[in-house]
Design an enzyme around this catalytic site. Structure first.
Site, PDB file in Angstrom:
ATOM      1  N   ASP A   1       0.858  -1.187   0.000  1.00  0.00           N
ATOM      2  CA  ASP A   1       0.000   0.000   0.000  1.00  0.00           C
ATOM      3  C   ASP A   1       0.897   1.241   0.000  1.00  0.00           C
ATOM      4  O   ASP A   1       1.832   1.354   0.776  1.00  0.00           O
ATOM      5  CB  ASP A   1      -0.900  -0.002   1.252  1.00  0.00           C
ATOM      6  CG  ASP A   1      -2.045   0.987   1.121  1.00  0.00           C
ATOM      7  OD1 ASP A   1      -3.217   0.547   1.129  1.00  0.00           O
ATOM      8  OD2 ASP A   1      -1.776   2.207   1.021  1.00  0.00           O
TER       9      ASP A   1
ATOM     10  N   GLN B   1     -14.424   2.806   1.647  1.00  0.00           N
ATOM     11  CA  GLN B   1     -13.766   2.431   0.384  1.00  0.00           C
ATOM     12  C   GLN B   1     -13.424   3.679  -0.425  1.00  0.00           C
ATOM     13  O   GLN B   1     -14.275   4.560  -0.591  1.00  0.00           O
ATOM     14  CB  GLN B   1     -14.676   1.503  -0.444  1.00  0.00           C
ATOM     15  CG  GLN B   1     -13.965   0.912  -1.664  1.00  0.00           C
ATOM     16  CD  GLN B   1     -14.821  -0.117  -2.424  1.00  0.00           C
ATOM     17  OE1 GLN B   1     -16.019  -0.235  -2.183  1.00  0.00           O
ATOM     18  NE2 GLN B   1     -14.190  -0.835  -3.340  1.00  0.00           N
TER      19      GLN B   1
ATOM     20  N   HIS C   1     -10.474  -5.087  -2.796  1.00  0.00           N
ATOM     21  CA  HIS C   1      -9.144  -5.345  -2.234  1.00  0.00           C
ATOM     22  C   HIS C   1      -9.246  -5.690  -0.757  1.00  0.00           C
ATOM     23  O   HIS C   1     -10.104  -5.183  -0.051  1.00  0.00           O
ATOM     24  CB  HIS C   1      -8.200  -4.152  -2.428  1.00  0.00           C
ATOM     25  CG  HIS C   1      -8.774  -2.852  -1.963  1.00  0.00           C
ATOM     26  ND1 HIS C   1      -9.647  -2.109  -2.727  1.00  0.00           N
ATOM     27  CD2 HIS C   1      -8.622  -2.179  -0.809  1.00  0.00           C
ATOM     28  CE1 HIS C   1     -10.007  -1.035  -2.057  1.00  0.00           C
ATOM     29  NE2 HIS C   1      -9.412  -1.042  -0.880  1.00  0.00           N
TER      30      HIS C   1
ATOM     31  N   HIS D   1      -7.137  -5.521   2.746  1.00  0.00           N
ATOM     32  CA  HIS D   1      -6.005  -4.877   3.418  1.00  0.00           C
ATOM     33  C   HIS D   1      -5.381  -5.859   4.412  1.00  0.00           C
ATOM     34  O   HIS D   1      -6.108  -6.549   5.139  1.00  0.00           O
ATOM     35  CB  HIS D   1      -6.481  -3.694   4.267  1.00  0.00           C
ATOM     36  CG  HIS D   1      -7.059  -2.555   3.501  1.00  0.00           C
ATOM     37  ND1 HIS D   1      -6.321  -1.447   3.155  1.00  0.00           N
ATOM     38  CD2 HIS D   1      -8.306  -2.328   3.042  1.00  0.00           C
ATOM     39  CE1 HIS D   1      -7.101  -0.588   2.516  1.00  0.00           C
ATOM     40  NE2 HIS D   1      -8.315  -1.097   2.423  1.00  0.00           N
TER      41      HIS D   1
HETATM   42  P1  5GP Z   1      -9.821   1.642   0.583  1.00  0.00           P
HETATM   43  O1  5GP Z   1      -9.807   3.014   1.195  1.00  0.00           O
HETATM   44  O2  5GP Z   1     -10.550   1.660  -0.747  1.00  0.00           O
HETATM   45  O3  5GP Z   1     -10.284   0.546   1.485  1.00  0.00           O
HETATM   46  O4  5GP Z   1      -8.308   1.307   0.292  1.00  0.00           O
HETATM   47  C1  5GP Z   1      -7.601   1.800  -0.799  1.00  0.00           C
HETATM   48  C2  5GP Z   1      -6.151   1.644  -0.460  1.00  0.00           C
HETATM   49  O5  5GP Z   1      -5.387   1.834  -1.631  1.00  0.00           O
HETATM   50  C3  5GP Z   1      -5.665   2.685   0.561  1.00  0.00           C
HETATM   51  O6  5GP Z   1      -5.078   2.016   1.660  1.00  0.00           O
HETATM   52  C4  5GP Z   1      -4.662   3.515  -0.227  1.00  0.00           C
HETATM   53  O7  5GP Z   1      -3.573   3.912   0.572  1.00  0.00           O
HETATM   54  C5  5GP Z   1      -4.238   2.579  -1.333  1.00  0.00           C
HETATM   55  N1  5GP Z   1      -3.860   3.227  -2.576  1.00  0.00           N
HETATM   56  C6  5GP Z   1      -4.490   4.255  -3.192  1.00  0.00           C
HETATM   57  N2  5GP Z   1      -3.880   4.553  -4.363  1.00  0.00           N
HETATM   58  C7  5GP Z   1      -2.851   3.680  -4.475  1.00  0.00           C
HETATM   59  C8  5GP Z   1      -1.843   3.480  -5.468  1.00  0.00           C
HETATM   60  O8  5GP Z   1      -1.762   4.170  -6.487  1.00  0.00           O
HETATM   61  N3  5GP Z   1      -0.936   2.483  -5.259  1.00  0.00           N
HETATM   62  C9  5GP Z   1      -0.981   1.700  -4.134  1.00  0.00           C
HETATM   63  N4  5GP Z   1      -0.050   0.752  -4.027  1.00  0.00           N
HETATM   64  N5  5GP Z   1      -1.910   1.860  -3.173  1.00  0.00           N
HETATM   65  C10 5GP Z   1      -2.832   2.839  -3.344  1.00  0.00           C
END
Ligand code: 5GP
Ligand code: ZN
Length: 135
Positions: free
Chosen positions: A30, A93, A99, A101
Site C-alpha cells: 500500500d 472504500q 481489495h 487490506h
Molecule cells: P480503501 O480506502 O478503498 O479501502 O483502500 C484503498 C487503499 O489503496 C488505501 O489504503 C490507499 O492507501 C491505497 N492506494 C491508493 N492509491 C494507491 C496506489 O496508487 N498504489 C498503491 N499501491 N496503493 C494505493
C-alpha cells in the site's frame, strides 16, 4: 477497467511494489500505509466490491492474503494484524476495485485503516522483497 488504478497496476501500466501473484490475484504494498508494512491483495479481474465479485476471485484473494499475512508476520512480528475489506464510500472504500487490506497492528498504536502520507519507495521495495522471500 478504464481509469481504475488497480487495473493499471495489474496491467503493469502503473508502478507498484509487488509481493506475489497467481493467475487470479496480486499482492502489493500500500502506497499510503495505515501502519508500516501495510499490503493489499486484489483480484486481477476488475470487480468493484463484495457484492459484484465472483466466488472464485474471492477465494483466490483470500488464499493469497492468508499466505502473505503469514510472511508479513514472520518479517515484522507485529502484535496482531487487521485483515480488512471495505465496500462503498460509507464503509471507507476509496478505490473501487475489490481489495483486502493486511495491516500489521501493534498494542497501543491508534486503530486506523487509512494512512496520512505516501511511503518511501525504497522502504516499500525492501519490505516487498522481504515478504516475498518468506512465501
Ligand atoms: P480503501 O480506502 O478503498 O479501502 O483502500 C484503498 C487503499 O489503496 C488505501 O489504503 C490507499 O492507501 C491505497 N492506494 C491508493 N492509491 C494507491 C496506489 O496508487 N498504489 C498503491 N499501491 N496503493 C494505493
Ligand atoms: Zn480495476
Amino acid at each position: 477497467m478504464e481509469g481504475c488504478i488497480f487495473c493499471a497496476i495489474v496491467a503493469g501500466q502503473a508502478p507498484s511494489h509487488p509481493i506475489a501473484e497467481d493467475d487470479a490475484a496480486l499482492a502489493f504494498m500500500d502506497l499510503f500505509p495505515a501502519s508500516e508494512g501495510h499490503a493489499l491483495v486484489i483480484p486481477k479481474a476488475h470487480a468493484e466490491n463484495v457484492f459484484e465479485i465472483e466466488d472464485a476471485c474471492v477465494r483466490a484473494v483470500a488464499g493469497l492474503a492468508r499466505r502473505v499475512a503469514v510472511a508479513m508476520r514472520s518479517v515484522l512480528a507485529p502484535d496482531g494484524m487487521a485483515v480488512y475489506q471495505a465496500n462503498g464510500r460509507a464503509a471507507g472504500q476509496t478505490v473501487f476495485h475489490y481489495h483486502v487490506h493486511l495491516i500489521p497492528r501493534n498494542e497501543g498504536s491508534p486503530l486506523t485503516f487509512h494512512g496520512r502520507g505516501r511511503a518511501d519507495d525504497e522502504r516499500l521495495a525492501e519490505l516487498a522483497t522481504a515478504y516475498a522471500a518468506k512465501l
